[in-house]
Enzyme design. Structure first.
Site, PDB file in Angstrom:
ATOM      1  N   SER A  36      40.529  44.250  32.194  1.00 29.87           N
ATOM      2  CA  SER A  36      39.808  43.635  33.308  1.00 29.87           C
ATOM      3  C   SER A  36      40.452  42.390  33.899  1.00 29.87           C
ATOM      4  O   SER A  36      40.050  41.940  34.961  1.00 29.87           O
ATOM      5  CB  SER A  36      38.378  43.297  32.887  1.00 29.87           C
ATOM      6  N   SER A  49      37.569  44.600  35.894  1.00 35.06           N
ATOM      7  CA  SER A  49      36.336  44.062  36.439  1.00 35.06           C
ATOM      8  C   SER A  49      36.480  42.688  37.084  1.00 35.06           C
ATOM      9  O   SER A  49      35.621  42.310  37.866  1.00 35.06           O
ATOM     10  CB  SER A  49      35.296  43.981  35.332  1.00 35.06           C
ATOM     11  N   LYS A 104      34.771  33.421  36.913  1.00 40.02           N
ATOM     12  CA  LYS A 104      34.134  34.743  36.951  1.00 40.02           C
ATOM     13  C   LYS A 104      32.659  34.596  36.602  1.00 40.02           C
ATOM     14  O   LYS A 104      32.306  33.833  35.688  1.00 40.02           O
ATOM     15  CB  LYS A 104      34.838  35.660  35.947  1.00 40.02           C
TER      16      LYS A 104
END
Lengths: 494, 490
Positions: A183, A159, A78
């Site tokens: 997330s 997210s 990420k």
């Protein structure tokens, strides 16, 4: 033979160990997949040259008899983890051109375990969002589609939307995500993969761009429970550079996957069944309860009485911390700078107005407000007290039960444009994940079935602090029972 | 310098409270491993954390905690076993994170006491409210470019102790004595070098005035004063300003001011609209600081003798008056110097030499006792030379001057310059005889009853012997000779 991109981490490990294929072959297969699915926009930065170089080095190490736990396995990171010399954006305009001269502990540990990194995945800006729609680098497309409606573009959740989409679409064997209020778990549920938010303190936050420091936690996003256990082992452990990292040993997570849950007590909280909860979600939850019961566990109803306050509490504490954590993005030392011949304050204002998206600005404003003189007691201080009550709810429950089972999200993936008008509706996505974050507990989302529209739905298993082994073991039982083998329609073909 | 200001409408009492920022002596910063040396080239002592790079986290430096606890114990203060770091949020170019890590509601050290000595011989006790740990900010350099400011982050993140007093002081003299005493204690403890010029010790002074027996009135805070002299000047100016404003019917607004040393005035620093809301909250990157009893007791056991204890010991074992003892213990090196010299010697004579001759000489040359050209051993030897009659006190003064210049040991100077005292009676008598022969008229006057001119005779003989004649012998012999008993020897 299964296509290389369809392998689990564990099976790819076996294949590499057996010499069925090399890390370079495995990596190239994924790089081709990334190229073919670029329209998903799952990556902000692809690093094929680095990946190939790492894969070659891994193959060399293997020949020399050096085999780490993640040796030669291609994964994605990420873009909230600082990666040395490599563009790191947190999906924000304000970090334009930022190449950290250091590597986050989590990604460094994965690399040290032999992992090959394919690139940096897309996400909501500064991890603030549940749709991946707040990314400065554009939204990510969920590789799943509603039955008979391929024209409707679905969000992957957020997210960690890029990580979830990449894992689901077979662009990487696994990905690292972060979870502040859901997330990892919510996008995992939306994309039909396994997502684990470990106990707060299990993985180091050093080098992880902060959203809300008391909640942020890195975790694995994989296609199987075994993969989750394997990857968690490589990521976690005490780090003296993070004062909030826990000095607890890293157990053999994979070894815990015995499938043996006889007599295990499973709590089913009544507060997680609000009026109007989608019937397919309720149905799947009931199915999950019966699967565990069939495996010998003892389900029992429990109460977590402060659940209804969790979302409000979260949306005070997380923005408060964020408003302070994001103060450093001022245009002075790195990233975007907007300034003519202006004063220092004008430079701050212009830089931050141009550099932060709408959702980030909203949360910075909320956070600043709740910490302000005259409002602090009514908002921030009260939220801290409620957080303590929520923690107590769980402590009380865990005196009786060993794990808690809930749905991960109240709905399956929604379409882009839906739920966008009102931020509160969007925040409701996190209603089942946020309490666990506030309590710092481990939470695992396991894909357990499809909605009538053909979209994946996850179930969440919550455990005691640092009892990821139990959580993963129960996850393994659910995984076996659910037999979730469906692939998203936009996944790379076999 | 007094407690009261006499205004046109009556008496006003000055009320003073001090916040002192003391930089902790430690190799590394409070939350990073960067070095803390003073005077490094700009931005050469900056860790990624100090520059607030994304994802960088604070790790508390145990040495700084130890120093804060040591200081708290030195201030007779309560040590809080549970304290919390909080963020103080504001934007400024030399504050990279946009917040300073400080302690707000739960500081590491609670209430304490400091005794101060005043020039009239009285002592007072000033209450300490708290001591907390915080990060220093970087420096903004505004004088390097016509339109731009430069930022030096070497100081960013260096550990500070903020020591807050109660508003217990009522004159600039008391405030000055408090700053000196605090500095003295910090230096004894080795927790801060107390160097105000380099900014290791900085004072924020809160000043207000009030009528006798009235409640506190509005105070003004004068920030960042970097010398004791300026603390005195700033308080005097500010207190009189308040009186002037009140007596002309005005009111004082609570504000932050700075002291302009060139004009001796205080001036407003920020306008009221710019008052900060610091939005304090517990720093989620750090866990609460928990100290155990053993840690605190270990530090307590190893505390050095502090100025107050040393002062009473000096009074007891050396028989020094409070004033002299107070001066000798203010500085640890001075006290050590004194004790080295005083060992086996008359403590009062030693005190006199140290406080008058040595302090005077150091003051004239602007030196510290640590780089005194006269070592404690040498001063002791000089005093011994007087004691055993080798030189007179008079000659000793000039030997002392030579020691200052050359750093040589006193016996070498005495030998080289032939300053050894003349004790041989025959030599002295010859000199007396010569003087009497040359000044027969004065001898007659003396013998005629003008005994007052004895001193003049002594002076003449001293001059004739280059001051080396033993004064006691000379005095005895010359009295005898002038009385006429040994005229036969002429």
């Amino acid at each position: 033979m299964t296509a290389l991109v369809d392998l689990s981490l564990a099976d790819a490990r076996t294949g590499l160990n057996r010499g069925d294929f090399t890390s370079v072959e495995l990596t190239e297969a994924h790089l081709r997949a990334i190229e073919r699915r670029r329209f998903l926009n799952a990556f902000i930065t692809e690093t094929p040259e680095i990946a190939i170089a790492q894969a070659k080095a891994s193959d060399r190490r293997r020949r020399a008899g050096q085999v780490g736990t993640m040796e030669g396995l291609p994964i994605a990171i990420k873009d909230i983890f600082c990666t040395e010399g490599l563009l790191t954006t947190a999906a924000s305009h304000i970090l334009d051109g930022f190449r950290p001269p250091y590597e986050a502990t989590v990604s460094a540990r994965l690399r040290a375990a032999g992992a090959v990194t394919l690139g940096k995945t897309n996400m909501d800006e500064f991890a603030m969002g549940s749709s991946n729609m707040t990314s400065y680098y554009g939204n990510v497309l969920n590789p799943w589609q509603r039955h008979g409606a391929p024209e409707i573009k679905l969000v992957p959740g957020g997210s960690s939307g890029g990580s979830a989409a990449a894992v689901a679409a077979r662009l990487c064997l696994a990905a690292v995500g972060t979870d502040t209020g859901g997330s990892i778990r919510q996008p995992s549920s939306f994309c039909g993969i396994v997502g684990l938010k470990p106990t707060y303190g299990r993985c180091s936050r050093w080098g992880l761009i902060a959203f809300a420091s008391s909640l942020d936690q890195a975790g694995p996003m994989t296609r199987t429970i075994r993969d989750s256990a394997l990857m968690l082992g490589a990521m976690s452990g005490y780090d003296s550079k993070d004062s909030t990292s826990a000095q607890v040993p890293v157990p053999d997570f994979e070894g815990a996957l015995t499938g043996e849950i006889h007599g295990l007590k499973v709590g089913v909280p009544c507060e997680y069944r609000p009026d109007g909860l989608a019937p397919e979600v309720i149905a799947l939850w009931d199915k999950g309860i019966s699967w565990l019961k069939a495996a010998g566990a003892e389900p029992m109803e429990i109460s977590l009485p402060h659940t209804q306050y969790a979302l409000a509490t979260y949306y005070i504490i997380a923005p408060a911390e964020a408003s302070s954590n994001l103060a450093r993005y001022d245009g002075v030392r790195y990233g975007l700078r907007k300034a003519g011949n202006s004063s220092l304050n004008e430079m701050y204002m212009q830089t931050r107005a141009a550099g932060f998206g709408q959702e980030v600005q909203r949360r910075v404003l909320i956070g600043t407000y709740v910490l302000s003189a005259g409002y602090y007691d009514a908002y921030y201080l009260k939220a801290q007290k409620v957080r303590t009550l929520i923690i107590r709810d769980f402590q009380q429950a865990f005196k009786t039960v060993d794990v808690i089972l809930t749905p991960t999200t109240p709905t399956p993936a929604f379409a882009m444009g839906e739920q966008m008008d009102d931020p509160i509706t969007m925040y409701l996505n996190d209603i089942f994940t946020v309490p666990i974050s506030l309590a710092g507990l481990p939470g695992l989302s396991v894909p357990a079935g499809l909605s009538p529209e053909g979209l994946p739905l996850g179930l969440q298993i919550i455990g005691r602090p640092f009892e990821e082994q139990t959580v993963l073991k129960v996850g393994g039982v659910l995984e076996t029972a659910a037999c979730f083998t469906q692939r998203p329609s936009l996944a790379v073909a076999n | 310098m007094s407690h009261w200001i006499e205004g046109q409408t009556g008496l006003w009492e000055i009320v003073i409270g001090l916040e002192i920022h003391a930089q902790i002596i430690s190799m590394a910063k409070l939350f990073s491993g960067a070095a803390t040396f003073f005077g490094g080239a700009p931005n050469t002592q900056v860790a990624l954390f100090d520059a607030a790079f994304p994802g960088m986290l604070p790790v508390v430096n145990a040495k700084c905690i130890e120093q804060a606890v040591r200081t708290g114990l030195g201030l007779n203060a309560h040590i809080n076993k549970y304290s919390v770091f909080a963020r103080k949020n504001y934007f400024y170019a030399d504050l990279p994170a946009g917040y300073q890590i400080s302690q707000h509601e739960l500081p590491i050290v609670g209430p304490g006491l400091v005794a101060i000595d005043l020039s009239d011989g009285t002592s007072r006790t000033i209450r300490i409210e708290r001591l907390h740990l915080e990060q220093d900010a970087g420096k903004s350099l505004h004088d390097r470019h016509p339109t731009r400011s430069f930022i030096d982050l070497n100081r960013a993140g260096v550990a500070l102790m903020e020591i807050v007093s109660q508003p217990d002081m009522h004159s600039s003299e008391e405030a000055a004595a408090y700053v000196r005493k605090l500095r003295s204690i910090l230096r004894y403890l080795g927790s801060c070098d107390g160097n105000m010029q380099e900014g290791s010790l900085r004072c924020d002074v809160n000043v207000s005035v009030r009528r006798p027996d009235e409640d506190f009135r509005t105070r003004c805070e004068i920030k960042n004063i970097n010398s004791v002299r300026f603390v005195v000047q700033a308080i005097e100016y500010e207190a009189h300003r308040h009186v002037r404003v009140y007596e002309s019917g005005g009111s004082i607004e609570q504000e932050t001011r700075f002291f302009d040393s060139s004009s001796g005035k205080t001036l407003p620093m920020r306008s009221k609209e710019m008052v900060h809301d610091y939005r304090y909250f517990q720093d989620p990157d750090l866990v609460p600081l928990m100290l155990d009893e053993t840690f605190i007791e270990d530090i307590r056991t190893n505390l050095p003798e502090l100025p107050d204890q040393k002062k009473s010991r000096f009074m007891n074992i050396y028989g020094l008056p409070a004033y002299a003892a107070g001066i000798l213990v203010e500085d640890r090196e001075t006290a050590e110097y004194y004790e080295t010299v005083a060992k086996g010697r008359d403590p009062k004579i030693v005190a006199n030499w140290v406080m008058t001759s040595l302090f005077g000489a150091l003051h004239r040359s602007g030196r510290e006792i640590s780089d005194s050209p006269i070592s404690a051993d040498h001063l002791g030897q000089l005093i011994d030379l007087i004691g055993d009659g080798t030189i007179s006190s008079h000659i000793a003064k000039s030997v002392f001057e030579s020691m200052l210049e050359t750093g040589q040991e006193p016996s070498a100077i005495v030998t080289a310059k032939g300053l050894k005292q003349v004790t041989d009676s025959k030599v002295i008598e010859r000199a007396i005889d010569e003087v009497m022969r040359q000044h027969a008229d004065k001898v007659a006057l003396y013998r005629g009853g003008q005994v007052r001119i004895l001193g003049w005779f002594i002076g003449q003989v001293m001059k004739a012997t280059d001051g080396k004649a033993n004064p006691e012998k000379l005095s005895t012999l010359i009295k005898k000779k002038l009385a006429g008993s040994t005229l036969s020897s002429v």
